[in-house]
Design a protein around this motif. Structure first.
Motif, PDB file in Angstrom:
ATOM      1  N   VAL A   1       0.803  -1.237   0.000  1.00 22.95           N
ATOM      2  CA  VAL A   1       0.000   0.000   0.000  1.00 22.95           C
ATOM      3  C   VAL A   1       0.830   1.278   0.000  1.00 22.95           C
ATOM      4  CG1 VAL A   1      -1.983  -1.135   1.083  1.00 22.95           C
ATOM      5  CG2 VAL A   1      -0.335   0.083   2.507  1.00 22.95           C
ATOM      6  N   TRP A   2       2.108   1.204   0.397  1.00 25.75           N
ATOM      7  CA  TRP A   2       2.897   2.425   0.474  1.00 25.75           C
ATOM      8  C   TRP A   2       4.204   2.352  -0.312  1.00 25.75           C
ATOM      9  CZ3 TRP A   2       7.278   3.357   4.092  1.00 25.75           C
ATOM     10  CH2 TRP A   2       7.793   4.647   3.951  1.00 25.75           C
ATOM     11  N   LEU A   3       5.070   1.397   0.035  1.00 30.19           N
ATOM     12  CA  LEU A   3       6.408   1.411  -0.551  1.00 30.19           C
ATOM     13  C   LEU A   3       6.419   1.164  -2.055  1.00 30.19           C
ATOM     14  CD1 LEU A   3       8.596  -0.300   2.196  1.00 30.19           C
ATOM     15  CD2 LEU A   3       8.869   1.995   1.251  1.00 30.19           C
ATOM     16  N   LEU A   4       5.750   0.118  -2.519  1.00 31.36           N
ATOM     17  CA  LEU A   4       5.780  -0.152  -3.965  1.00 31.36           C
ATOM     18  C   LEU A   4       5.160   0.981  -4.783  1.00 31.36           C
ATOM     19  CD1 LEU A   4       5.234  -4.001  -4.282  1.00 31.36           C
ATOM     20  CD2 LEU A   4       7.253  -2.675  -4.902  1.00 31.36           C
ATOM     21  N   PRO A   5       3.995   1.508  -4.390  1.00 24.75           N
ATOM     22  CA  PRO A   5       3.480   2.656  -5.158  1.00 24.75           C
ATOM     23  C   PRO A   5       4.440   3.855  -5.150  1.00 24.75           C
ATOM     24  CG  PRO A   5       1.731   1.707  -3.824  1.00 24.75           C
ATOM     25  CD  PRO A   5       3.007   1.040  -3.402  1.00 24.75           C
ATOM     26  N   ALA A   6       5.065   4.120  -4.015  1.00 25.90           N
ATOM     27  CA  ALA A   6       6.007   5.243  -3.937  1.00 25.90           C
ATOM     28  C   ALA A   6       7.247   4.974  -4.795  1.00 25.90           C
ATOM     29  CB  ALA A   6       6.401   5.501  -2.481  1.00 25.90           C
ATOM     30  N   LEU A   7       7.754   3.757  -4.757  1.00 28.52           N
ATOM     31  CA  LEU A   7       8.912   3.410  -5.585  1.00 28.52           C
ATOM     32  C   LEU A   7       8.552   3.416  -7.068  1.00 28.52           C
ATOM     33  CD1 LEU A   7      10.479   0.627  -3.334  1.00 28.52           C
ATOM     34  CD2 LEU A   7      11.508   2.843  -3.903  1.00 28.52           C
ATOM     35  N   ASP A   8       7.350   2.955  -7.402  1.00 23.22           N
ATOM     36  CA  ASP A   8       6.894   3.009  -8.796  1.00 23.22           C
ATOM     37  C   ASP A   8       6.844   4.454  -9.297  1.00 23.22           C
ATOM     38  OD1 ASP A   8       6.650   0.306  -9.193  1.00 23.22           O
ATOM     39  OD2 ASP A   8       4.464   0.258  -9.037  1.00 23.22           O
ATOM     40  N   ALA A   9       6.347   5.347  -8.458  1.00 23.35           N
ATOM     41  CA  ALA A   9       6.268   6.765  -8.843  1.00 23.35           C
ATOM     42  C   ALA A   9       7.664   7.339  -9.073  1.00 23.35           C
ATOM     43  CB  ALA A   9       5.530   7.560  -7.767  1.00 23.35           C
ATOM     44  N   ARG A  10       8.608   6.975  -8.218  1.00 21.41           N
ATOM     45  CA  ARG A  10       9.992   7.441  -8.392  1.00 21.41           C
ATOM     46  C   ARG A  10      10.589   6.875  -9.679  1.00 21.41           C
ATOM     47  NH1 ARG A  10      12.812   9.803  -4.692  1.00 21.41           N
ATOM     48  NH2 ARG A  10      14.768   8.771  -5.246  1.00 21.41           N
ATOM     49  N   ALA A  11      10.347   5.581  -9.929  1.00 17.29           N
ATOM     50  CA  ALA A  11      10.865   4.964 -11.155  1.00 17.29           C
ATOM     51  C   ALA A  11      10.285   5.659 -12.382  1.00 17.29           C
ATOM     52  CB  ALA A  11      10.534   3.467 -11.169  1.00 17.29           C
ATOM     53  N   GLU A  12       9.006   5.955 -12.330  1.00 19.46           N
ATOM     54  CA  GLU A  12       8.365   6.650 -13.466  1.00 19.46           C
ATOM     55  C   GLU A  12       8.995   8.018 -13.699  1.00 19.46           C
ATOM     56  OE1 GLU A  12       6.251   7.190 -16.774  1.00 19.46           O
ATOM     57  OE2 GLU A  12       6.365   5.304 -15.641  1.00 19.46           O
ATOM     58  N   MET A  13       9.357   8.691 -12.633  1.00 15.19           N
ATOM     59  CA  MET A  13      10.026   9.993 -12.785  1.00 15.19           C
ATOM     60  C   MET A  13      11.356   9.815 -13.525  1.00 15.19           C
ATOM     61  SD  MET A  13       9.205  11.782  -9.108  1.00 15.19           S
ATOM     62  CE  MET A  13       9.823  13.415  -9.523  1.00 15.19           C
ATOM     63  N   TYR A  14      12.138   8.813 -13.142  1.00  6.08           N
ATOM     64  CA  TYR A  14      13.406   8.551 -13.826  1.00  6.08           C
ATOM     65  C   TYR A  14      13.165   8.201 -15.293  1.00  6.08           C
ATOM     66  CZ  TYR A  14      16.546   8.548  -9.770  1.00  6.08           C
ATOM     67  OH  TYR A  14      17.311   8.911  -8.691  1.00  6.08           O
ATOM     68  N   ILE A  15      12.154   7.358 -15.525  1.00  2.00           N
ATOM     69  CA  ILE A  15      11.847   6.943 -16.893  1.00  2.00           C
ATOM     70  C   ILE A  15      11.476   8.154 -17.744  1.00  2.00           C
ATOM     71  CG2 ILE A  15      10.164   5.635 -18.278  1.00  2.00           C
ATOM     72  CD1 ILE A  15      10.211   3.524 -15.936  1.00  2.00           C
ATOM     73  N   GLN A  16      10.819   9.139 -17.139  1.00  2.00           N
ATOM     74  CA  GLN A  16      10.425  10.365 -17.838  1.00  2.00           C
ATOM     75  C   GLN A  16      11.533  11.430 -17.809  1.00  2.00           C
ATOM     76  OE1 GLN A  16       7.667  10.512 -19.616  1.00  2.00           O
ATOM     77  NE2 GLN A  16       7.108   8.450 -18.929  1.00  2.00           N
ATOM     78  N   ASP A  17      12.756  11.017 -17.458  1.00  2.00           N
ATOM     79  CA  ASP A  17      13.927  11.909 -17.409  1.00  2.00           C
ATOM     80  C   ASP A  17      13.801  13.042 -16.395  1.00  2.00           C
ATOM     81  OD1 ASP A  17      15.505  10.568 -19.271  1.00  2.00           O
ATOM     82  OD2 ASP A  17      14.487  11.545 -20.952  1.00  2.00           O
ATOM     83  N   THR A  18      13.128  12.749 -15.288  1.00  2.00           N
ATOM     84  CA  THR A  18      13.038  13.685 -14.174  1.00  2.00           C
ATOM     85  C   THR A  18      13.747  13.043 -12.989  1.00  2.00           C
ATOM     86  OG1 THR A  18      10.888  14.435 -14.947  1.00  2.00           O
ATOM     87  CG2 THR A  18      11.450  14.956 -12.670  1.00  2.00           C
ATOM     88  N   ILE A  19      14.579  13.804 -12.328  1.00  2.00           N
ATOM     89  CA  ILE A  19      15.299  13.277 -11.170  1.00  2.00           C
ATOM     90  C   ILE A  19      14.477  13.574  -9.908  1.00  2.00           C
ATOM     91  CG2 ILE A  19      17.446  13.303  -9.838  1.00  2.00           C
ATOM     92  CD1 ILE A  19      17.781  12.281 -12.707  1.00  2.00           C
ATOM     93  N   PRO A  20      13.990  12.529  -9.228  1.00  2.00           N
ATOM     94  CA  PRO A  20      13.222  12.771  -7.999  1.00  2.00           C
ATOM     95  C   PRO A  20      14.148  13.170  -6.860  1.00  2.00           C
ATOM     96  CG  PRO A  20      13.426  10.423  -8.389  1.00  2.00           C
ATOM     97  CD  PRO A  20      14.066  11.119  -9.563  1.00  2.00           C
TER      98      PRO A  20
ATOM     99  N   ALA B   1      16.030  13.056  -3.242  1.00  2.00           N
ATOM    100  CA  ALA B   1      16.646  11.937  -2.514  1.00  2.00           C
ATOM    101  C   ALA B   1      15.617  11.277  -1.603  1.00  2.00           C
ATOM    102  CB  ALA B   1      17.832  12.427  -1.703  1.00  2.00           C
ATOM    103  N   SER B   2      15.782   9.964  -1.421  1.00  2.00           N
ATOM    104  CA  SER B   2      14.808   9.215  -0.637  1.00  2.00           C
ATOM    105  C   SER B   2      15.472   7.976  -0.032  1.00  2.00           C
ATOM    106  CB  SER B   2      13.659   8.784  -1.552  1.00  2.00           C
ATOM    107  OG  SER B   2      12.861   7.818  -0.937  1.00  2.00           O
ATOM    108  N   ASN B   3      14.930   7.531   1.094  1.00  2.00           N
ATOM    109  CA  ASN B   3      15.396   6.293   1.725  1.00  2.00           C
ATOM    110  C   ASN B   3      14.465   5.119   1.452  1.00  2.00           C
ATOM    111  OD1 ASN B   3      17.725   7.330   2.976  1.00  2.00           O
ATOM    112  ND2 ASN B   3      16.481   8.240   4.588  1.00  2.00           N
ATOM    113  N   LEU B   4      13.522   5.272   0.528  1.00  2.00           N
ATOM    114  CA  LEU B   4      12.523   4.229   0.284  1.00  2.00           C
ATOM    115  C   LEU B   4      13.144   2.882  -0.072  1.00  2.00           C
ATOM    116  CD1 LEU B   4       9.792   6.220  -1.686  1.00  2.00           C
ATOM    117  CD2 LEU B   4       9.730   5.457   0.708  1.00  2.00           C
ATOM    118  N   HIS B   5      14.200   2.880  -0.876  1.00  2.00           N
ATOM    119  CA  HIS B   5      14.831   1.606  -1.236  1.00  2.00           C
ATOM    120  C   HIS B   5      15.427   0.916  -0.004  1.00  2.00           C
ATOM    121  CE1 HIS B   5      14.588   2.865  -5.474  1.00  2.00           C
ATOM    122  NE2 HIS B   5      14.550   1.562  -5.682  1.00  2.00           N
ATOM    123  N   PHE B   6      15.979   1.699   0.906  1.00  2.00           N
ATOM    124  CA  PHE B   6      16.541   1.122   2.130  1.00  2.00           C
ATOM    125  C   PHE B   6      15.432   0.536   3.002  1.00  2.00           C
ATOM    126  CE2 PHE B   6      19.791   4.344   1.014  1.00  2.00           C
ATOM    127  CZ  PHE B   6      20.852   3.470   0.818  1.00  2.00           C
TER     128      PHE B   6
END
Length: 152
Positions: free
Chosen positions: A96-115, A117-122
């Motif tokens: 409900v939280w981590l995967l959606p947040a990580l997906d949103a960050r990945a989408e930003m990278y895919i769209q050439d936007t740098i999100p 800094a975050s500790n979500l992966h940790f």
């Protein structure tokens, strides 16, 4: 002394769950970026697909184990059951939280936007370590020693 399995479905589910986590989270996640021609965007796109699928498979294992707990009328707050409930809670948080947040960050990278800094992966990786340890403990508790052939 021999070991007897209390619930074969639980044992299979627990150890397959551990195997999936170890293979995907601890190996595939970083290894895919070592392959020739894999860009950050491509690797993140693959990761989103793989981790989304892993999450669904984890829920199948969790539900199978939960059904066995109900069938065998396991006490809800025993130490053994808590070793399953903690990974279940972590799986819920990831879903409900981590995967959606990580997906949103990945989408930003895919769209050439740098999100930012975050500790979500940790947090996600730490949750995976805790899940594996707890599931291993829970899986081991599914074996009980029996004294076959001993007379009382």
């Amino acid at each position: 002394m021999t070991a007897q399995v209390k619930s074969p479905i639980t044992v299979v589910s627990v150890f397959l769950w551990i195997g999936f986590i170890c293979a995907i989270s601890f190996m595939e996640a970083w290894l895919k970026f070592q392959a020739p021609g894999i860009t950050l965007s491509l690797g993140l796109g693959i990761g989103r697909l793989v981790f989304g699928t892993l999450n669904k498979i984890e829920w199948i294992f969790a539900i199978a184990i939960g059904i066995q707990l109900v069938i065998h009328k396991a006490p809800l707050l025993s130490t053994k059951t808590v070793a399953f409930l903690l990974p279940l809670l972590l799986l819920f948080i990831q879903t409900v939280w981590l995967l959606p947040a990580l997906d949103a960050r990945a989408e930003m990278y895919i769209q050439d936007t740098i999100p930012p800094a975050s500790n979500l992966h940790f947090y996600y990786a730490g949750g995976e370590v805790i899940k594996v340890i707890c599931l291993l403990i829970y899986g081991i508790t599914q074996f009980k020693k029996t004294d076959h052939g001993k007379s009382n």
